[in-house]
Design an enzyme around this catalytic site. Structure first.
Site, mmCIF file in Angstrom:
data_model
loop_
_atom_site.group_PDB
_atom_site.id
_atom_site.type_symbol
_atom_site.label_atom_id
_atom_site.label_comp_id
_atom_site.label_asym_id
_atom_site.label_seq_id
_atom_site.Cartn_x
_atom_site.Cartn_y
_atom_site.Cartn_z
ATOM 1 N N GLY A 1 0.820 -1.104 -0.056
ATOM 2 C CA GLY A 1 0.004 -0.152 0.181
ATOM 3 C C GLY A 1 0.732 1.193 -0.054
ATOM 4 C CD GLU A 2 3.863 2.680 3.108
ATOM 5 O OE1 GLU A 2 5.098 2.922 2.435
ATOM 6 O OE2 GLU A 2 4.294 2.167 4.132
ATOM 7 N N GLY A 3 0.827 3.650 -1.803
ATOM 8 C CA GLY A 3 1.163 4.388 -2.856
ATOM 9 C C GLY A 3 2.280 3.878 -3.723
#
Length: 351
Positions: free
Chosen positions: A318-320
């Site tokens: 996740g997180e981008g």
């Protein structure tokens, strides 16, 4: 708030097919066998169709990382405690997280948006406070949030996209942080797509097989208790979603309405996209799916939305992070489009 959301949805324009045709006309005249660069050609043509220019560029790139906490962690769906969310936000603003390193490599900046972290966060550079509440409620016992709060979170995402565009951003990468957020993401996707929760529940932060089965049962219970309306995205978000998931939904809507290149990261971001798609199906035709994550249900939801991911690297952080890596492929496609010579320019006879 719902009126403003509706007005924004009305401003979303589909990719321009005439511009796409012009892009393909140029691509097919570049000095190479026709369609020999595969997805790179498709990606370039899509950027041209969204930006409506024959000089496509990503320009300023921003990872908009939405953060929030989730009451459903009470059900033991994560290996990490809720307090980790706030600690990770500090790591993001300090530049030490994976997304920070990958964004720097991609030439993107990271903006963190507090949509609903349970703790009060200290002011920091690169941190926007848009807190709707201090974490959602446990959706196995009732709605995660009110409908009004869901609308407020979506609107905050829309306004964030507008602010980033006004500040010079042209490319928007969605990111997320929230301990336990794969559970509401799977619940949102199950409600909207009709896919069984057992097919969408994944390992998240590292659950074992029994943990995944427990997560699926928790999601089924949340859906049973709340009975979200699959045709009403705000109802789904309010009953089994999260503040950051609703914020990502708004980011995507706002980015599409502003004519930005929108790159959707992994499973949590795709849950936000599923809600945006329910409000406006054009969003899934405009946005890029950055990658297919290792989360169990991500590929199934992308297939439901008719989206083909750019990458498949087994990532599930996740997180981008997947979005940041996918930027390199998009940049490569645009270099090809802008910088390759045509047959005529190269003096090569075309057969």
């Amino acid at each position: 708030m719902e009126k403003i959301i509706s007005e924004t949805l009305g401003r979303i324009q589909p990719p321009d097919e005439e511009w796409r045709r012009r892009a393909w006309e140029r691509i097919d005249n570049l000095v190479k066998p026709v369609r020999s660069l595969g997805r790179l050609e498709e990606i370039a043509a899509h950027v041209v169709a969204v930006q409506r220019t024959t000089a496509p560029a990503l320009d300023e790139k921003v990872v908009a990382l939405m953060a929030g906490d989730h009451g459903v962690v009470e059900e033991g769906v994560s290996l990490y405690p809720q307090e980790v969310t706030a600690k990770m936000v500090e790591n993001f603003t300090g530049g030490g997280a994976a997304i920070c390193a990958l964004a720097r490599h991609a030439g993107a900046r990271v903006t963190v948006i507090d949509m609903g972290v349970a703790a009060e966060l200290a002011p920091a550079e690169g941190l926007l406070i848009r807190k709707v509440g201090k974490g959602t409620a446990n959706f196995t016992k009732g709605p995660a949030m009110s409908r009004g709060d869901a609308a407020k979170a979506v609107l905050a995402g829309i306004e964030t996209a507008r602010e980033l565009k006004a500040g010079g951003a042209r490319t928007l990468i969605t990111g997320d942080m929230g301990i336990g957020n794969t559970t509401p993401s799977a619940a949102v996707c199950a409600a909207i797509t009709g896919i069984d929760p057992s097919e969408l529940a994944g390992r998240g932060t590292g659950l074992d097989d029994e943990g995944v089965r427990k997560k699926a049962a928790v999601i089924k219970e949340g859906l049973r208790v709340n009975r979200p309306d699959p045709d009403d995205a705000l109802d789904v978000l309010s009953k089994v979603g999260g503040f950051e998931i609703a914020g990502i939904c708004g980011l995507i809507i706002g980015g599409c309405a502003e004519g930005m290149i929108v790159v959707v990261d992994g499973f949590i971001s795709t849950a936000g996209l599923a809600a945006a798609w329910k409000m406006c199906p054009e969003t899934s035709r405009i946005a890029f799916a950055a990658h297919r994550s290792a989360e169990n249900g991500h590929g199934k939801v992308l297939d439901f939305l008719g989206m083909s991911p750019i990458l498949d690297l087994g990532m599930r952080l996740g997180e981008g992070t997947g979005g940041a890596v996918a930027l390199h492929v998009i940049e490569a496609s645009l270099r090809m489009f802008r910088e390759m010579a045509s047959f005529g320019e190269a003096g090569v006879e075309r057969r």
